[in-house]
Design an enzyme around this catalytic site. Structure first.
Site, short mmCIF file in Angstrom:
data_model
loop_
_atom_site.label_atom_id
_atom_site.label_comp_id
_atom_site.label_asym_id
_atom_site.label_seq_id
_atom_site.Cartn_x
_atom_site.Cartn_y
_atom_site.Cartn_z
N CYS A 155 0.86 -1.19 0.00
CA CYS A 155 0.00 0.00 0.00
C CYS A 155 0.89 1.23 0.00
O CYS A 155 1.73 1.40 0.88
CB CYS A 155 -0.91 -0.01 1.23
N ASP A 167 0.11 16.62 -1.22
CA ASP A 167 -0.20 15.81 -2.41
C ASP A 167 0.87 16.05 -3.47
O ASP A 167 1.29 17.19 -3.70
CB ASP A 167 -1.59 16.18 -2.95
N GLY A 170 -13.43 8.29 -8.16
CA GLY A 170 -12.09 8.77 -8.49
C GLY A 170 -11.02 8.33 -7.52
O GLY A 170 -9.89 8.81 -7.58
N THR A 197 -8.02 6.50 -6.26
CA THR A 197 -6.92 5.80 -6.94
C THR A 197 -5.98 5.13 -5.97
O THR A 197 -5.26 4.20 -6.34
CB THR A 197 -6.11 6.77 -7.83
N HIS A 211 -6.09 3.46 0.41
CA HIS A 211 -5.84 3.66 1.84
C HIS A 211 -6.62 4.93 2.15
O HIS A 211 -6.35 5.99 1.55
CB HIS A 211 -4.34 3.82 2.11
N HIS A 255 -8.14 8.30 2.82
CA HIS A 255 -7.46 9.60 2.93
C HIS A 255 -8.47 10.72 2.69
O HIS A 255 -9.46 10.55 1.98
CB HIS A 255 -6.29 9.71 1.96
P1 AMP Z 1 -7.57 9.75 -4.74
O1 AMP Z 1 -7.62 9.92 -6.24
O2 AMP Z 1 -8.70 10.39 -4.00
O3 AMP Z 1 -7.38 8.28 -4.37
O4 AMP Z 1 -6.29 10.54 -4.24
C1 AMP Z 1 -5.01 10.01 -4.29
C2 AMP Z 1 -4.06 11.18 -4.25
O5 AMP Z 1 -2.78 10.70 -3.91
C3 AMP Z 1 -3.93 11.92 -5.57
O6 AMP Z 1 -4.33 13.28 -5.41
C4 AMP Z 1 -2.44 11.78 -5.90
O7 AMP Z 1 -1.91 12.95 -6.50
C5 AMP Z 1 -1.83 11.51 -4.54
N1 AMP Z 1 -0.56 10.80 -4.55
C6 AMP Z 1 -0.24 9.69 -5.28
N2 AMP Z 1 1.01 9.30 -5.00
C7 AMP Z 1 1.50 10.18 -4.09
C8 AMP Z 1 2.75 10.32 -3.41
N3 AMP Z 1 3.77 9.47 -3.61
N4 AMP Z 1 2.91 11.35 -2.56
C9 AMP Z 1 1.89 12.24 -2.35
N5 AMP Z 1 0.69 12.15 -2.94
C10 AMP Z 1 0.50 11.14 -3.81
ZN ZN Z 2 -2.33 1.42 3.66
#
Ligand code: AMP
Ligand code: ZN
Length: 113
Positions: free
Chosen positions: A3, A29, A92, A94, A97, A99
């Site tokens: 994860c 982010d 949406g 992605t 985990h 958040h």
């Molecule tokens: P969601 O689409 O709601 O699942 O949000 C996932 C978020 O995680 C997106 O806004 C991505 O830009 C962010 N994200 C993905 N990988 C990383 C990372 N390594 N560090 C910080 N944010 C990340």
């Molecule tokens: Zn996790």
């Protein structure tokens, strides 16, 4: 567990930390949708809002307390901000985990940011 956010919390993958305590981790982010775009996550792995139960929901109210505190510290509390959690692929999500996106620093539209 494979994860991304568990690896960020453990430090295995680097992040720009904004806040941390015993149950919550917050970081910028990597692909900001607004001038302020912070992710606030429970340290316990929950895949999405679908995993919230009476047993683990205390961390969610704590996350909102942290969001309000960070909004003040990051200077967006007065103008306004948004806290969003995308649950499931159709919304949406992605990273699976749980958040909460804290977004602010501009006039937000009708989409997430
Ligand atoms: P969601 O689409 O709601 O699942 O949000 C996932 C978020 O995680 C997106 O806004 C991505 O830009 C962010 N994200 C993905 N990988 C990383 C990372 N390594 N560090 C910080 N944010 C990340
Ligand atoms: Zn996790």
């Amino acid at each position: 567990m494979d994860c991304l956010f568990c690896k960020i919390i453990s430090g295995e993958i680097p992040s720009k930390k904004v806040y941390e305590d015993e149950s919550v981790y917050a970081f910028y982010d990597i692909n900001p949708m607004a001038p302020v775009h912070v992710l606030i996550v429970p340290k316990q792995h929950l895949s999405s809002m679908n995993d919230i139960t009476a047993e683990n929901s205390a961390v969610v109210s704590h996350i909102f307390e942290v969001a309000a505190q960070l909004a003040r510290e990051l200077g967006i509390a007065e103008d306004g901000y948004r806290v969003v959690s995308n649950c499931g692929a159709a919304a949406g999500q992605t990273v699976f985990h749980l958040h909460f996106h804290l977004l602010g620093g501009k006039k937000l539209g009708l989409n997430m940011a």
